[in-house]
Design an enzyme around this catalytic site. Structure first.
Site, PDB file in Angstrom:
ATOM      1  N   GLY A   8       0.840  -1.196   0.000  1.00  0.00           N
ATOM      2  CA  GLY A   8       0.000   0.000   0.000  1.00  0.00           C
ATOM      3  C   GLY A   8       0.872   1.242   0.000  1.00  0.00           C
ATOM      4  CB  SER A   9       0.036   4.756   0.706  1.00  0.00           C
ATOM      5  OG  SER A   9      -0.177   4.842   2.100  1.00  0.00           O
ATOM      6  CD  GLU A  29       5.034  -5.319  -3.591  1.00  0.00           C
ATOM      7  OE1 GLU A  29       5.472  -6.401  -3.165  1.00  0.00           O
ATOM      8  OE2 GLU A  29       4.148  -5.228  -4.432  1.00  0.00           O
ATOM      9  CB  CYS A  63       3.754  -0.117  -6.934  1.00  0.00           C
ATOM     10  SG  CYS A  63       3.932  -1.872  -7.183  1.00  0.00           S
ATOM     11  CD  GLU A 158       2.697   5.193  -6.531  1.00  0.00           C
ATOM     12  OE1 GLU A 158       2.440   5.282  -5.325  1.00  0.00           O
ATOM     13  OE2 GLU A 158       2.923   4.111  -7.109  1.00  0.00           O
TER      14      GLU A 158
END
Lengths: 259, 205
Positions: A8-9, A29, A63, A158
């Site tokens: 996640g973030s 991750e 991602c 991002e």
């Protein structure tokens, strides 16, 4: 807890890491803002397809989505226009329709956020070559931005939406410096016909994985996969995760038989 | 008890309502997971884990279309790409079964000094214990394979908390794990708000 695996973030991941119990092993991750280096010699025609796929696949909500493409100035505008045309040609719509190539963003709020970031980039100097608009309240059109400011959010954070930024360069070393300049380092790409340039870029780009002549979102599930620095901790991939989820036990046997 | 509503991200239509589990439910899940982890007599041997994962992969192959639609409907990834995700997830389950072969240690040389004479030593790999898996929406099925199937394959009880936008792929996959014979306490799904998820991640028991 013995092991925490979080996808996640970065904000949530690093927060959770700061709160886990002593002894909890952590695998994080997060996302990135994946860079692509297009060398002066690259055959532009052949790389449009892979980069459109790598940037617009799952509406950019990946991602390792292609986000920042550094193209030698001799080809940058032609490249960006062709990439924009490829984005315009994609079928946006209902994910349950088999012809659909780009679906919605996960929440309407995310559509609003991406729209704001693109508007901000345009107001700060980017040229919008395709997209740049919502489609209904749940989709965002595949967007190509030409030469956004290095300070704009689309250049520093991002995006997690269907937006690819193209930056012309004349100084290769400076392009690599820009590619590496963010705290996020996950996967990267280089496009070139020269093996030595490819090897040089692989050595210099800060990423766990550098694709040669393919987009940054390439993944198979048995390869090592993970973010460096702010993008995460630990190495994912089926075998790597299983290794992380086990630990060694040592047995020492004392016996006259071994004398 | 409050409820989690799941929406189709394209149409914004509600497609499901799932009860949210709170701290008490989490405590019970943790109790079960730690009990399994600490009792080595309940460990599933590698051959049993391999067989169960092979059965899971076969069950998934029979339900590709259904898994594709569930993932595409809740996650919004287009059908064609969602189908690729399901096929990857099946391949990942098979890979996890195969990688159990590689959970192995090494000999540590002894007898190199007088003090270590008369000894033999080697390492083997043990499951680390209970795994908390907190997942994301963008690959709602395949990430559960990466985080929860791997944990089971490694011999760890796992509690998996899917993204609240995409819980149905996770619930379906874990249901299939139970259907092929994986005892329920080895893989448990937590549907919760962020506070309860944080309790899972940061549990100190």
């Amino acid at each position: 807890m013995n092991f925490l695996t979080f996808i996640g973030s970065a904000k949530v991941g690093w927060y959770l890491k700061s709160k886990v119990a002593p002894g909890t092993r952590v695998a994080l991750e997060h996302g990135g803002a994946a860079p692509v280096l297009v060398e002066e010699d690259a055959a532009i025609e052949s790389i449009i397809g892979p980069l459109a796929k790598g940037g617009f696949y799952h509406a950019g909500q990946v991602c390792v989505s292609v986000q920042r493409v550094f193209v030698h100035a001799s080809q940058a505008e032609a490249f960006a226009e062709k990439l924009a045309a490829a984005g315009e040609a994609l079928v946006v719509g209902d994910p349950l329709e088999k012809a659909t190539e780009v679906g919605p963003l996960i929440l309407p709020d995310e559509v609003e956020r991406v729209a704001q970031w693109v508007e901000e980039a345009i107001s700060e100097g980017a040229r919008c070559l395709s997209g740049g608009k919502k489609i209904g309240n749940t989709c965002y059109a595949p967007t190509v931005l030409y030469n956004p400011s290095p300070e704009s959010k689309v250049s520093t954070e991002e995006i997690f939406g269907p937006v690819i930024c193209v930056y012309p360069y004349t100084d290769r070393a400076e392009a690599i410096r820009q590619a590496n300049a963010l705290p996020y380092h996950f996967q990267a790409s280089v496009f070139t016909q020269h093996v030595d340039k490819a090897f040089s870029a692989v050595r210099q780009l800060n990423a766990l994985a550098v694709m040669v002549n393919d987009h940054t979102a390439f993944r198979v599930d048995w390869m090592p996969f993970g973010g460096r620095d702010a993008s995460g901790e630990g190495i994912g991939g089926i075998a790597y995760s299983m290794h992380e989820m086990t630990r060694p036990k040592l047995m020492v046997i004392k016996s006259p038989a071994f004398e | 008890m409050s409820t989690l509503h799941v929406f189709n991200p394209y149409t914004q239509e509600k497609i499901d309502s799932i009860p949210l589990q709170g701290p008490e439910a989490l405590e019970e899940m943790l109790r079960r997971a730690y009990a399994l982890s600490l009792d080595t007599t309940q460990a599933l041997p590698p051959h049993a884990r391999i067989r169960l994962l092979e059965k899971l992969a076969a069950a998934m192959e029979d339900r590709v279309e259904e898994l594709t639609r569930i993932a595409a409907e809740e996650g919004g990834k287009p059908y064609t790409d969602s189908r690729v995700e399901v096929l990857r997830a099946i391949n990942g389950v098979k890979t996890a079964a195969a990688e159990i072969h590689q959970l192995k240690g090494e000999q540590v040389p002894m007898g190199l000094t007088e003090a270590s004479a008369g000894r033999m030593a080697f390492t083997f790999r043990e499951p680390i214990g209970v795994v908390a898996a907190i997942s994301a929406f963008n690959h709602p099925l395949n990430l559960i394979v990466h985080q929860a199937v791997t944990a089971f394959a490694a011999g760890c009880p796992v509690i998996v908390k899917p993204a609240n936008t995409t819980p149905r792929s996770c619930i379906t996959l874990v249901g299939m794990m139970h259907e092929v014979g994986i005892p329920k306490d080895w893989v448990q799904v937590l549907i919760s708000d962020n506070d309860t998820a944080e309790r899972l991640a940061t549990d100190r028991a």
